[in-house]
Design a protein around this motif. Sequence first.
Motif, PDB file in Angstrom:
ATOM      1  N   UNK A 145       0.519   3.019  12.369  1.00 16.16           N
ATOM      2  CA  UNK A 145       1.597   2.943  11.373  1.00 16.16           C
ATOM      3  C   UNK A 145       1.234   1.939  10.285  1.00 16.16           C
ATOM      4  N   UNK A 146       0.769   0.764  10.688  1.00 13.94           N
ATOM      5  CA  UNK A 146       0.398  -0.262   9.704  1.00 13.94           C
ATOM      6  C   UNK A 146      -0.768   0.203   8.831  1.00 13.94           C
ATOM      7  N   UNK A 147      -1.731   0.905   9.422  1.00  8.68           N
ATOM      8  CA  UNK A 147      -2.864   1.431   8.650  1.00  8.68           C
ATOM      9  C   UNK A 147      -2.393   2.456   7.623  1.00  8.68           C
ATOM     10  N   UNK A 148      -1.517   3.346   8.041  1.00  9.91           N
ATOM     11  CA  UNK A 148      -1.014   4.376   7.127  1.00  9.91           C
ATOM     12  C   UNK A 148      -0.257   3.735   5.968  1.00  9.91           C
ATOM     13  N   UNK A 149       0.597   2.773   6.272  1.00 12.37           N
ATOM     14  CA  UNK A 149       1.349   2.080   5.223  1.00 12.37           C
ATOM     15  C   UNK A 149       0.386   1.331   4.301  1.00 12.37           C
ATOM     16  N   UNK A 150      -0.612   0.680   4.884  1.00  9.81           N
ATOM     17  CA  UNK A 150      -1.615  -0.049   4.119  1.00  9.81           C
ATOM     18  C   UNK A 150      -2.339   0.901   3.156  1.00  9.81           C
ATOM     19  N   UNK A 151      -2.855   1.992   3.700  1.00 10.26           N
ATOM     20  CA  UNK A 151      -3.621   2.926   2.869  1.00 10.26           C
ATOM     21  C   UNK A 151      -2.746   3.634   1.836  1.00 10.26           C
ATOM     22  N   UNK A 152      -1.499   3.926   2.186  1.00 11.64           N
ATOM     23  CA  UNK A 152      -0.585   4.547   1.217  1.00 11.64           C
ATOM     24  C   UNK A 152      -0.311   3.587   0.063  1.00 11.64           C
ATOM     25  N   UNK A 153      -0.160   2.314   0.369  1.00 14.28           N
ATOM     26  CA  UNK A 153       0.030   1.309  -0.673  1.00 14.28           C
ATOM     27  C   UNK A 153      -1.201   1.240  -1.567  1.00 14.28           C
ATOM     28  N   UNK A 154      -2.377   1.253  -0.953  1.00 18.53           N
ATOM     29  CA  UNK A 154      -3.616   1.227  -1.730  1.00 18.53           C
ATOM     30  C   UNK A 154      -3.712   2.444  -2.649  1.00 18.53           C
ATOM     31  N   UNK A 155      -3.443   3.614  -2.091  1.00 15.66           N
ATOM     32  CA  UNK A 155      -3.521   4.828  -2.908  1.00 15.66           C
ATOM     33  C   UNK A 155      -2.552   4.774  -4.079  1.00 15.66           C
ATOM     34  N   UNK A 156      -1.358   4.278  -3.837  1.00 22.21           N
ATOM     35  CA  UNK A 156      -0.362   4.197  -4.913  1.00 22.21           C
ATOM     36  C   UNK A 156      -0.868   3.310  -6.043  1.00 22.21           C
ATOM     37  N   UNK A 157      -1.477   2.195  -5.711  1.00 24.80           N
ATOM     38  CA  UNK A 157      -1.990   1.273  -6.735  1.00 24.80           C
ATOM     39  C   UNK A 157      -3.215   1.862  -7.426  1.00 24.80           C
ATOM     40  N   UNK A 158      -4.078   2.503  -6.667  1.00 23.88           N
ATOM     41  CA  UNK A 158      -5.301   3.063  -7.252  1.00 23.88           C
ATOM     42  C   UNK A 158      -5.030   4.255  -8.175  1.00 23.88           C
ATOM     43  N   UNK A 159      -3.837   4.776  -8.168  1.00 27.12           N
ATOM     44  CA  UNK A 159      -3.479   5.840  -9.111  1.00 27.12           C
ATOM     45  C   UNK A 159      -3.436   5.303 -10.545  1.00 27.12           C
ATOM     46  N   UNK A 160      -3.290   3.991 -10.687  1.00 27.73           N
ATOM     47  CA  UNK A 160      -3.237   3.370 -12.015  1.00 27.73           C
ATOM     48  C   UNK A 160      -4.613   3.062 -12.572  1.00 27.73           C
ATOM     49  N   UNK A 161      -5.643   3.194 -11.752  1.00 20.95           N
ATOM     50  CA  UNK A 161      -7.008   2.943 -12.198  1.00 20.95           C
ATOM     51  C   UNK A 161      -7.906   2.616 -11.027  1.00 20.95           C
ATOM     52  N   UNK A 162      -9.218   2.673 -11.278  1.00 21.17           N
ATOM     53  CA  UNK A 162     -10.180   2.419 -10.208  1.00 21.17           C
ATOM     54  C   UNK A 162     -11.180   1.337 -10.577  1.00 21.17           C
TER      55      UNK A 162
END
Length: 140
Positions: A16-33
Amino acid sequence: MTLQMLILRYAAFAVVAMIVNLATQRAILRFGETGFHFALAVGAGTVVGLVIKYALDKRWIFYDVEAGVKNHSRKFSLYTAMGLVTTAIFWGTETALWLIWQTDMMRELGAILGLSVGYVIKYNLDRRFVFTDRQLGASS
């Protein structure tokens, strides 16, 4: 709680923590890489995952039902401190795979590998140094 149930529960909470972590990362990376976006994504994902994992571990792994700002502050501080070394494992693995292959899939694989190793180490540190005033549900 049996040892097998403890392991399954802890692993589920780690997922659960990994999924939340990675979902947060993906959300931020949508703004740039860029490097800035990558660092922000990894940091924010770590914080969100940490808070979720603390809440789950405190209540359902270590059966710590104590409340209050003083109690939470002390334990969350210790919980976070125990996570510094394990976070370095996670960040190092994720970053290494990203630098080598430069793909989201390998970055996330690095995160999953690093978090998995880190969580095993973290459980043992938390059991020994953070949640010392409560007995585990499983026999040691």
